[in-house]
Design a protein around this motif. Sequence first.
Motif, mmCIF file in Angstrom:
data_model
loop_
_atom_site.group_PDB
_atom_site.id
_atom_site.type_symbol
_atom_site.label_atom_id
_atom_site.label_comp_id
_atom_site.label_asym_id
_atom_site.label_seq_id
_atom_site.Cartn_x
_atom_site.Cartn_y
_atom_site.Cartn_z
ATOM 1 N N GLU A 1 0.770 -0.961 0.308
ATOM 2 C CA GLU A 1 0.003 0.188 0.181
ATOM 3 C C GLU A 1 1.139 1.340 0.030
ATOM 4 N N MET A 2 1.861 1.443 0.875
ATOM 5 C CA MET A 2 2.938 2.101 -0.077
ATOM 6 C C MET A 2 4.029 2.755 -1.148
ATOM 7 N N PRO A 3 3.752 3.748 -1.208
ATOM 8 C CA PRO A 3 4.247 4.227 -2.178
ATOM 9 C C PRO A 3 5.414 3.986 -2.306
ATOM 10 N N HIS A 4 6.972 3.424 -3.968
ATOM 11 C CA HIS A 4 8.384 2.990 -3.633
ATOM 12 C C HIS A 4 9.143 3.516 -4.237
ATOM 13 N N ASN A 5 8.800 5.174 -4.511
ATOM 14 C CA ASN A 5 9.920 5.394 -4.865
ATOM 15 C C ASN A 5 9.853 6.937 -4.247
ATOM 16 N N GLY A 6 11.639 6.910 -3.254
ATOM 17 C CA GLY A 6 12.003 7.704 -2.274
ATOM 18 C C GLY A 6 12.932 7.109 -1.616
ATOM 19 N N PRO A 7 13.109 7.790 -0.979
ATOM 20 C CA PRO A 7 13.418 6.804 -0.017
ATOM 21 C C PRO A 7 12.788 6.000 1.025
ATOM 22 N N ILE B 1 -3.065 9.804 8.795
ATOM 23 C CA ILE B 1 -3.173 10.821 9.509
ATOM 24 C C ILE B 1 -4.106 11.824 8.929
ATOM 25 N N LEU B 2 -3.638 12.505 7.455
ATOM 26 C CA LEU B 2 -4.970 13.514 7.062
ATOM 27 C C LEU B 2 -6.527 13.065 6.236
ATOM 28 N N LYS B 3 -6.164 11.176 6.115
ATOM 29 C CA LYS B 3 -7.314 10.728 5.747
ATOM 30 C C LYS B 3 -8.140 10.192 7.111
ATOM 31 N N ARG B 4 -7.497 9.654 8.046
ATOM 32 C CA ARG B 4 -8.537 9.703 9.540
ATOM 33 C C ARG B 4 -8.923 11.176 9.602
ATOM 34 N N LEU B 5 -8.263 12.332 9.620
ATOM 35 C CA LEU B 5 -8.630 13.385 10.257
ATOM 36 C C LEU B 5 -9.931 14.493 9.595
ATOM 37 N N SER B 6 -10.286 13.871 7.764
ATOM 38 C CA SER B 6 -10.728 14.009 7.286
ATOM 39 C C SER B 6 -12.479 13.293 7.433
ATOM 40 N N LYS B 7 -12.218 12.434 7.533
ATOM 41 C CA LYS B 7 -13.300 11.303 8.126
ATOM 42 C C LYS B 7 -13.612 12.072 9.634
ATOM 43 N N SER B 8 -12.920 12.336 10.446
ATOM 44 C CA SER B 8 -13.815 12.657 11.997
ATOM 45 C C SER B 8 -14.144 13.608 11.410
ATOM 46 N N ILE B 9 -13.556 14.813 11.189
ATOM 47 C CA ILE B 9 -13.962 15.923 10.874
ATOM 48 C C ILE B 9 -15.783 15.792 10.284
ATOM 49 N N LYS B 10 -15.492 15.029 9.126
ATOM 50 C CA LYS B 10 -16.770 14.870 8.338
ATOM 51 C C LYS B 10 -18.103 14.608 9.166
ATOM 52 N N VAL B 11 -17.455 13.254 10.177
ATOM 53 C CA VAL B 11 -18.681 13.550 11.150
ATOM 54 C C VAL B 11 -19.213 13.720 11.949
ATOM 55 N N VAL B 12 -18.096 14.279 12.433
ATOM 56 C CA VAL B 12 -18.596 15.032 13.764
ATOM 57 C C VAL B 12 -19.138 16.443 13.192
ATOM 58 N N ILE B 13 -18.742 17.289 12.267
ATOM 59 C CA ILE B 13 -19.192 18.768 11.454
ATOM 60 C C ILE B 13 -20.505 18.284 10.828
ATOM 61 N N PHE B 14 -20.288 16.974 10.154
ATOM 62 C CA PHE B 14 -21.012 17.235 8.809
ATOM 63 C C PHE B 14 -22.242 16.113 9.229
ATOM 64 N N GLY B 15 -22.576 15.980 10.228
ATOM 65 C CA GLY B 15 -22.686 14.687 10.818
ATOM 66 C C GLY B 15 -24.111 14.912 10.952
ATOM 67 N N ALA C 1 7.606 6.412 3.999
ATOM 68 C CA ALA C 1 6.911 5.575 5.496
ATOM 69 C C ALA C 1 6.654 6.989 5.773
ATOM 70 N N TYR C 2 7.063 7.837 5.841
ATOM 71 C CA TYR C 2 7.128 9.434 6.497
ATOM 72 C C TYR C 2 5.493 9.904 6.109
ATOM 73 N N SER C 3 5.646 9.945 4.516
ATOM 74 C CA SER C 3 4.360 9.803 4.080
ATOM 75 C C SER C 3 2.866 9.676 3.878
ATOM 76 N N TRP C 4 3.479 8.324 3.819
ATOM 77 C CA TRP C 4 2.650 7.199 4.019
ATOM 78 C C TRP C 4 1.488 7.560 4.784
ATOM 79 N N ILE C 5 2.528 7.401 6.742
ATOM 80 C CA ILE C 5 2.026 8.027 7.227
ATOM 81 C C ILE C 5 1.235 8.960 7.365
ATOM 82 N N LEU C 6 1.398 10.113 7.239
ATOM 83 C CA LEU C 6 0.578 11.583 6.914
ATOM 84 C C LEU C 6 -0.501 11.382 6.257
ATOM 85 N N TRP C 7 -0.310 10.931 5.339
ATOM 86 C CA TRP C 7 -1.628 10.298 4.577
ATOM 87 C C TRP C 7 -2.844 9.276 5.392
#
Length: 432
Positions: free
Chosen positions: A32-38, A51-65, A43-49
Amino acid sequence: MMRSVDEKESFAMEVETIVDSSVSSVKLYASEMPHNGPLSSVAYSWILWRILKRLSKSIKVVIFGTKINILLPFGPLSIVLHFLTENHGLVFFFSLIGITPLAERLGYATEQLAAYTGQTVGGLLNATFGNATEMIIAIYALKNGMIRVVQQSLLGSILSNMLLVLGCAFFAGGVVHSKKDQIFNKAAAAVNSGLLLMAVMGLMFPAVLHFTHSEVQYGKSEVALSRFSSCVMLIAYASYLVFQLKSHRNLYHPIEDEEGLNEADSDEDEPPELSQWEAISWLAILTLWISILSEYLVDAIEGASDALNLPMAFISVILLPIVGNAAEHASAIMFAMKNKLDITLGVAIGSSTQISMFVIPFSVVVGWLMRQQMDLNFQLFETATLFITVLVVAFMLQDGTANYFKGLMLILCYFIVAASFYFHTDPEEKDD
């Protein structure tokens, strides 16, 4: 002997299968992780992605739910109006509307957290986060010497929780589950009733001491008695927390778990939409925002009193607590409709217990540190109202059942209390 060899071979095959499946899972996870670059950057980019995906889902549930969040802009608008205009009535009204959706979301976040902590801790957390607004308002008002506003708003919060919030919860739950009475843990309710009566005792003696003119030192003895009683009440509340959460936890188990009732309702419970730490984070954010709006609400009270032509006592005891208890109100009704009356009692009665045994004594101690003459003399009219309310609610809870008629009676009792404070003139404070 052959059987032992076969068992060893079978065990070895199972271990090999588990290892193979674990390797496959790792490969899939890595795929699932991209294989280009060090590797570290990937790994850092994948983890950040993630986190942002989970954060956007949380905001969608709480704010727009929920559709009620369409009222959220009224909160910032009240702050803008506070600085741009002198229309305190409009600021008060906009703050009132702006807090409503926040309170509903606070109840939702608490319900999500209760799925991880259990009903007892969940109810305690809801009462705590719901009362954070009252505590902040009390400290803010004490800093400005508004002692009567502190006393009346905290008293009104207790009355609102015990009559209006609990009454609406019993009524809504009774209508939804009209075929039979709802049940709750009456042993736990009896403990809370005892604490509330102890709080009435703590408030009654300073008032009686003052109005019978039997003080050793006029104006000083009631303050000294209030500070001593407040320390005792804080010790009692700390002991109650140990009793509830540690030594007698079995007393607070939901009664449906013990008697095998409401199994169908338990099966219908949906899994939580938020993780435990997401729910805690949203509770903190929502409580902070509610507290900010509550500050502007308090600043607009005097102006709103003139604009709406309402007594200050009525606004402090009736209107202000309804706003402060909006979180408890929404969540208590929600839990009652889901036949979770133990959480409802933990929210409504638990919140009243927390205010009377912790927030009020804590306000006296904070006033002591601020050199403010904050005491437990809430005047005879207010103290008598609290005493009668505690007796009425204690009688309602003694049999461990709830229905829509009990809820209706509590609501009607609150209407009588509200009318009483509308026609009540707050006595002028004596000049020390």
